[in-house]
Design an enzyme around this catalytic site. Structure first.
Site, PDB file in Angstrom:
ATOM      1  N   GLN A   1       0.820  -1.178  -0.160  1.00 47.44           N
ATOM      2  CA  GLN A   1      -0.054   0.040   0.023  1.00 47.44           C
ATOM      3  C   GLN A   1       0.922   1.453   0.024  1.00 47.44           C
ATOM      4  OE1 GLN A   1      -2.203  -0.758   3.557  1.00 47.44           O
ATOM      5  NE2 GLN A   1      -3.782  -1.940   2.508  1.00 47.44           N
TER       6      GLN A   1
ATOM      7  N   HIS B   1      -0.444  -0.199   5.559  1.00 48.58           N
ATOM      8  CA  HIS B   1      -1.123   1.074   6.286  1.00 48.58           C
ATOM      9  C   HIS B   1      -0.165   2.134   6.479  1.00 48.58           C
ATOM     10  CE1 HIS B   1      -4.082  -1.976   8.323  1.00 48.58           C
ATOM     11  NE2 HIS B   1      -4.152  -2.125   6.939  1.00 48.58           N
TER      12      HIS B   1
END
Length: 228
Positions: A88, A152
């Site tokens: 991510q 995250h």
């Protein structure tokens, strides 16, 4: 609302790799008609509208492009900071300075590679949109924490009416327990000035052992919303 409009625009761009040309979706504010305006983007993550109607669009892999109202893509802009494009992580949010008409400044959040892993950082730069480049690039904030991995990172950028900048910071998943730790930037929303300095009225600015940038803490992850 601004968040609904931004979400709609992101869906339009994200669907540009092969989705329907137009689709209607339901939102809390009613039905939204989304029309494809650009093709060829890879993992578009965020956008900011320029005063002339063009858009700055981040691609998670580390590219920043200008997209015209007709959907024409520019080549990637030069001067973008190196990013940790893993999982991510990558090039994340983009926001215009509240004084953009005067200073031509933009702000980027991104996963910054470090010797120990990676961390969410924010850079300020001066946009030369005609030359498709960024000048005077300076990192104004970086998380103290730099875990390995690609989960995250966050991160959304929102300017308050007083000119201060809110930055959402992910919990990095395996380190989510540190979201409650005021000595860590993980799982926090921070509030800084546009030059990266700390406003003295931040709630933890005077608390011993606390990072003064922190505005709120204990967030599971702060990637999808402007302020979670």
């Amino acid at each position: 609302s601004m968040l609904v409009a931004a979400f709609a625009a992101l869906v339009v761009l994200a669907s540009a790799s092969g989705g329907a040309a137009s689709v209607t979706v339901q939102s809390e504010s009613g039905p939204l008609r989304l029309t494809e305006v650009a093709v060829g983007l890879e993992h578009p993550w965020s956008l900011a509208f320029l005063p002339d109607g063009r858009m700055l669009v981040t691609e998670r892999d580390g590219r920043l492009r200008v997209v015209s109202a007709k959907g024409e893509l520019s080549r990637p802009l030069s001067g973008v900071p190196k990013v940790h494009a893993v999982g991510q992580g990558g090039l994340l949010d983009v926001a215009l300075s509240p004084d953009y008409a005067r200073d031509r400044s933009i702000f980027l959040s991104f996963a910054q590679p470090t010797d120990g892993g990676a961390r969410t950082a924010v850079a300020r730069a001066r946009l030369d949109v005609d030359a498709l480049k960024l000048d005077d690039v300076k990192v104004i904030f970086a998380q103290r924490d730099e875990p390995s991995g690609g989960a995250h990172f966050g991160s959304r950028l929102v300017f308050a009416p007083d000119g201060n900048l809110f930055v959402t910071l992910g919990d990095r998943y395996n380190h989510r327990d540190r979201a409650q730790d005021l000595g860590s930037h993980l799982g926090k929303v921070v509030r800084i000035r546009p030059d990266g300095s700390v406003p003295p009225d931040n709630p933890f600015a005077a608390r011993p052992g606390a990072l003064p940038e922190i505005w709120t803490y204990g967030h599971r992850n702060v990637q999808g919303a402007a302020l979670n």
